[in-house]
Design a protein around this motif. Sequence first.
Motif, short mmCIF file in Angstrom:
data_model
loop_
_atom_site.label_atom_id
_atom_site.label_comp_id
_atom_site.label_asym_id
_atom_site.label_seq_id
_atom_site.Cartn_x
_atom_site.Cartn_y
_atom_site.Cartn_z
N GLU A 210 -32.76 61.75 -9.09
CA GLU A 210 -31.62 61.38 -9.92
C GLU A 210 -31.56 59.87 -10.13
N ARG A 212 -31.71 58.16 -12.74
CA ARG A 212 -30.98 57.72 -13.93
C ARG A 212 -29.49 58.00 -13.80
N ARG A 215 -24.34 54.04 -13.08
CA ARG A 215 -24.33 52.85 -12.23
C ARG A 215 -23.36 53.02 -11.04
N THR A 238 -34.93 49.65 -6.69
CA THR A 238 -34.65 50.03 -8.09
C THR A 238 -35.41 51.28 -8.52
N ARG A 240 -38.25 51.47 -9.78
CA ARG A 240 -39.00 51.27 -11.02
C ARG A 240 -40.50 51.45 -10.81
N ARG A 255 -41.56 53.41 -15.41
CA ARG A 255 -40.20 53.93 -15.23
C ARG A 255 -39.24 52.76 -15.09
N GLU A 257 -35.73 50.57 -14.17
CA GLU A 257 -34.97 50.42 -12.95
C GLU A 257 -33.75 51.34 -12.94
N SER A 258 -33.39 51.82 -11.77
CA SER A 258 -32.09 52.45 -11.61
C SER A 258 -31.01 51.39 -11.76
N GLU A 259 -29.84 51.80 -12.21
CA GLU A 259 -28.73 50.86 -12.40
C GLU A 259 -27.75 50.99 -11.25
#
Length: 349
Positions: A210, A212, A215, A238, A240, A255, A257-259
């Motif tokens: 998960e 994505r 934030r 992150t 990424r 991919r 970075e996650s926020e």
Amino acid sequence: MSAPLPPAAALRRIAFLLERAREASYRVSAYRTAAAVVDGLGAEQLDLKIRTNTLKDLKGVGPKTAAVIVQAHKGQVPEYLASLEEAYAEQLPAADDVAAFRAALKGDLHAHSDWSDGGSPIREMAEAAIALGHEYLALTDHSPRLTVANGLSPERLEKQLDVVAALNEELAPFRILTGIECDINPDGSLDQTDELLGRLDVVVASVHSELRAPRAQMTERMLAAVANPHTDVLGHCTGRLVIGRKQRNGEQKPRPESEFDAEAVFTACVENGTAVEINSRPERLDPPRRLLSLAVELGCEFSIDTDAHAPGQLDWQYNGCERAIECGVPVERVINTRSADDLLAWTEG
């Protein structure tokens, strides 16, 4: 032009520059592999191989890497290295600075074996770490939730602890630290029993699913994991991938970075005594420079790790050291510059 380097250092410098230029990973790997081969030779063996023109008989050394070795051995700057320095090196730290930072590291706190998704037995990973001059290596195979990576059930982890104990008797004074790369569940809990986590030397907590998520949700998830008393290191924060990588089912794309609220998460790391990982895998290089600089500013401690899934990948710590220098990471804030006893006193504190 850069000053002459010993052969292995020249090969690694080339690998650094190729990575910066985002050349194909197989090219980078060729120079790192050759550096590891050179590290395994004594001075007299290397000299003999050069005098008898038999370098290319060594597995892992080809015509191009052999040419670099010969020129560096003569005290010259290899022609290929000189051309790469001219093209790509303006913003890079000096090679001797990176080597000095790497020499301060006494171990690696994130590595995988064939018990999960690594490609080699535990002993081979340990022997590779010994060859690199490490005093310890944390074995951090995946936790059970990550089934795609053959994550360890509590029962399998129990068995692994027995295997590590036996190997440590054989390999002393080198030490395999018991550990896990533990999935951070969506609710922020860790994917293993508290009893087992309490028995491990090192717990690296990482998000693998998960990625994505919104934030705010990701921030709360990471804050909960960082505050968990078992968490020692926040892994590849992150998530990424800056370059794609080959998977069994084809090529994986880069991919994003996650926020998450990085200031809040890094502040929590400081408050809870959790180190931020500087992940040295070429496709990760996580955290990005702007976040690594923020973590330095906020007072975080760090662990420079390879996330190795094969013995040769343990040499990737140079990547993390390079980024640490670029972002002003003080060497005294890197927890794997400490002896095993001092490190374990920190993780248990």
